[in-house]
Design an enzyme around this catalytic site. Structure first.
Site, PDB file in Angstrom:
ATOM      1  N   GLU A 256       0.807  -1.216   0.000  1.00 35.84           N
ATOM      2  CA  GLU A 256       0.000   0.000   0.000  1.00 35.84           C
ATOM      3  C   GLU A 256       0.842   1.269   0.000  1.00 35.84           C
ATOM      4  OE1 GLU A 256      -4.129  -0.084   1.414  1.00 35.84           O
ATOM      5  OE2 GLU A 256      -3.215   0.796   3.210  1.00 35.84           O
TER       6      GLU A 256
ATOM      7  N   LYS B  72       0.499   4.796   1.176  1.00 39.79           N
ATOM      8  CA  LYS B  72      -0.386   5.472   2.126  1.00 39.79           C
ATOM      9  C   LYS B  72       0.393   6.534   2.886  1.00 39.79           C
ATOM     10  CE  LYS B  72      -1.967   2.942   5.577  1.00 39.79           C
ATOM     11  NZ  LYS B  72      -2.855   2.011   6.326  1.00 39.79           N
TER      12      LYS B  72
ATOM     13  N   LYS C 169      -8.151   2.319  -3.354  1.00 41.52           N
ATOM     14  CA  LYS C 169      -8.631   2.109  -1.998  1.00 41.52           C
ATOM     15  C   LYS C 169      -9.299   3.395  -1.510  1.00 41.52           C
ATOM     16  CE  LYS C 169      -7.447  -0.035   2.377  1.00 41.52           C
ATOM     17  NZ  LYS C 169      -6.401  -0.549   3.270  1.00 41.52           N
TER      18      LYS C 169
ATOM     19  N   GLU D 137     -14.376  -6.135   1.318  1.00 49.02           N
ATOM     20  CA  GLU D 137     -13.750  -6.223   2.634  1.00 49.02           C
ATOM     21  C   GLU D 137     -14.776  -6.421   3.740  1.00 49.02           C
ATOM     22  OE1 GLU D 137     -11.832  -2.988   5.478  1.00 49.02           O
ATOM     23  OE2 GLU D 137     -10.540  -3.381   3.742  1.00 49.02           O
TER      24      GLU D 137
ATOM     25  N   ASN E 207     -10.382  -7.581   7.250  1.00 46.66           N
ATOM     26  CA  ASN E 207      -9.546  -6.571   7.897  1.00 46.66           C
ATOM     27  C   ASN E 207      -9.349  -6.942   9.356  1.00 46.66           C
ATOM     28  OD1 ASN E 207      -8.228  -4.231   8.705  1.00 46.66           O
ATOM     29  ND2 ASN E 207      -9.490  -2.921   7.397  1.00 46.66           N
TER      30      ASN E 207
ATOM     31  N   GLU F 190      -5.834  -8.442   5.860  1.00 45.57           N
ATOM     32  CA  GLU F 190      -5.478  -7.028   5.804  1.00 45.57           C
ATOM     33  C   GLU F 190      -5.173  -6.471   7.195  1.00 45.57           C
ATOM     34  OE1 GLU F 190      -8.630  -4.876   3.944  1.00 45.57           O
ATOM     35  OE2 GLU F 190      -9.070  -6.469   2.518  1.00 45.57           O
ATOM     36  N   SER F 191      -4.117  -5.689   7.272  1.00 46.71           N
ATOM     37  CA  SER F 191      -3.772  -4.872   8.439  1.00 46.71           C
ATOM     38  C   SER F 191      -3.179  -5.677   9.604  1.00 46.71           C
ATOM     39  CB  SER F 191      -4.986  -4.096   8.962  1.00 46.71           C
ATOM     40  OG  SER F 191      -5.515  -3.267   7.965  1.00 46.71           O
TER      41      SER F 191
END
Length: 509
Positions: free
Chosen positions: A55, A57, A117, A166, A187, A217-218
């Protein structure tokens, strides 16, 4: 809750954007673009045994500013070099400091798919994603009901875009399934309060069929985190902050992916100039290729002989210099017995050695007599047959020379590969098919054609710094053959050669 604030902000943003550029105009522009894309985002996430969506970001509500200095194009290009399957780009401006400009510029600069995103609540944003160059969009179950998820997914797919749907909990996973999602992300961060639970995706994995791509994710930070995902049949990780904070993203991805437990050999092909030899010796590939067939890189037998003689001279010079440096740094004591607490130990210091670079002659539909003559005169170690030579030709040639015989196979589909699996050639080299040219064209082919190959092979065809990491991790070749990928304006470039060799080494750190 923070999510409610972001959604409300997004509604105002979209309304303002519609005033600047009406829906009808954006829709028309999106519909004018090709929709038969083959869904590259989805294909990329199925390519390797484990895939990373990296990503770009600048900030997040939970962490604030992540990157004060934000060279987003450099970051994206480094992700590509590192072997990312895809890149996620934030376009939400208020809470994540994203921008459509980031998406547009990155999509134009890299050859891997890009995900928009954002907090998509309107079809307008999907048309925007298409015209901005995205290959996929993010749909959040926390923001949309099943009806909207289904409608937006279908619209995206009609435009040739994939939809990453998601979820955060079991109820949202079921929503993603009900809307027909082909890619479901879980997530590990709760978007309502931003708490993180890395095992969230593990707990929810069994709710999703194996034919649906599952993305965690994350909150992922370590190789141990990635191994937990692998152990639970999760093959994709979307990671932002961890990569953004890494000073060397190539090393970071290699660290997370884990060792491939071998280093592929490298052949740099199409050497035709004496002035390129120092760069070859300095970079130390395993093979140097010389093309005898008609091409812009063609050399004569006499030219090949001079190139190989220069190669050996430079190798000798390199060894002599390294040995001189060794002698100047090894002290007298280093070569004698040392006494340590009454125990005798010997420090063995040996002068440096350099493995000679093997030379490969590339021939296309040449006679056996001329090939054997070229081997003898130029001093070739390997003969690479890149024409229509059949198995009988190979077997006869092997009786005429002690050089190894490689057979290049131009690949259109898996059948082209299967036809050569039992060849008597010492090595097979798989290259992209071209109607008029043999090798060095800068085009790749579908690597899944090689899935059934069990014998060692060389991989060629459009290999360069931007895809070599993915090539090695996906195909696991014995070696990599590169030519145009280390050229600038048709000429071998010393910096490109050096950087490529360093990248291959870094992939398996």
């Amino acid at each position: 809750m923070i999510l409610d604030r972001i959604v409300e902000s997004t509604k105002h943003r979209v309304a303002a954007e519609k005033l600047e550029q009406p829906l009808e105009d954006v829709k028309a522009a999106a519909l004018a673009l090709p929709s038969d894309t083959g869904f590259p985002f989805e294909a990329a996430l199925r390519q390797q045994d484990f895939n990373f969506i990296c990503e770009v970001k600048k900030a997040s509500p939970s962490k604030g500013i992540i990157a004060e200095h934000f060279p987003y194009l450099e970051i994206a290009k480094e992700y590509e070099l590192a072997g990312a399957a895809a890149i996620s780009v934030l376009t939400e401006p208020e809470f994540f400091k994203g921008s459509k400009q980031y998406l547009q510029d990155i999509a134009a600069a890299v050859n891997i798919p890009v995900l928009r995103k954002d907090f998509i609540i309107d079809e307008y944003q999907i048309y925007q994603a298409k015209i901005w160059g995205a290959s996929a969009i993010l749909l959040l179950c926390a923001c949309l009901d099943v009806s909207a998820l289904t409608r937006f997914r279908q619209l995206a797919e009609s435009l040739g875009l994939s939809a990453l749907v998601e979820a955060h909990d079991a109820e949202e996973v079921q929503m993603a399934i009900d809307c027909g999602a082909r890619i479901i992300g879980v997530n590990n961060r709760n978007l309502k309060d931003f708490t993180v639970d890395v095992n969230n995706s593990v707990r929810l994995r069994n709710l999703v069929d194996d034919d649906v791509i599952f993305v965690s994710e994350s909150g992922l930070e370590t190789p141990e985190d990635i191994q937990v995902l692998r152990d639970n049949h999760i093959g994709v990780a979307l990671m932002g902050e961890s990569f953004m904070r890494a000073p060397n993203k190539i090393e970071k991805l290699a660290y997370l992916y884990g060792s491939i437990y071998y280093k592929p050999v490298v052949k740099i092909c199409g050497i035709s100039k004496i002035e390129t030899i120092p760069a070859i010796v300095e970079a130390k590939p395993d093979y140097m290729g010389l093309v005898f067939a008609p091409s812009k890189r063609q050399v004569s037998v006499e030219q090949a002989k001079e190139l190989i003689l220069e190669l050996r001279r430079k190798e000798d010079d390199y060894i002599a210099l390294a040995t001189k440096l060794w002698h100047s740094t090894v002290s007298f004591e280093d070569n004698h017995d040392l006494v340590n607490n009454g125990t005798h130990t010997v420090s063995i210091a040996e002068p440096p050695t350099v493995k000679c670079i093997q030379t490969v002659g590339v021939f296309v539909n040449e006679t056996i007599e001329n090939i054997v003559s070229a081997v003898d005169i130029a001093g070739l170690d390997v003969v690479q047959l890149h024409g229509d030579e059949d198995e009988t030709f190979i077997q006869v040639l092997k009786k005429k020379t002690t050089a190894d015989i490689w057979k290049a196979v131009q690949v259109c589909n898996a059948d082209d590969v299967k036809d050569w699996l039992d060849s008597a050639a010492d090595m097979l080299l798989f290259d992209a098919y071209h109607e008029d040219e043999r090798g060095g064209i800068g085009h790749s082919f579908d690597w899944t054609s090689l899935d059934t190959v069990e014998r060692p092979f060389m991989l060629a065809g459009g290999i360069d710094a931007t895809n070599v990491a993915r090539a090695i991790r996906t195909v696991r070749p014995y070696g990599i053959d590169i030519s145009s990928g280390v050229e600038i304006e048709g000429r071998k470039d010393a910096q490109q050669i050096s950087a490529f060799m360093e990248l291959v080494s870094a992939i398996n750190q």
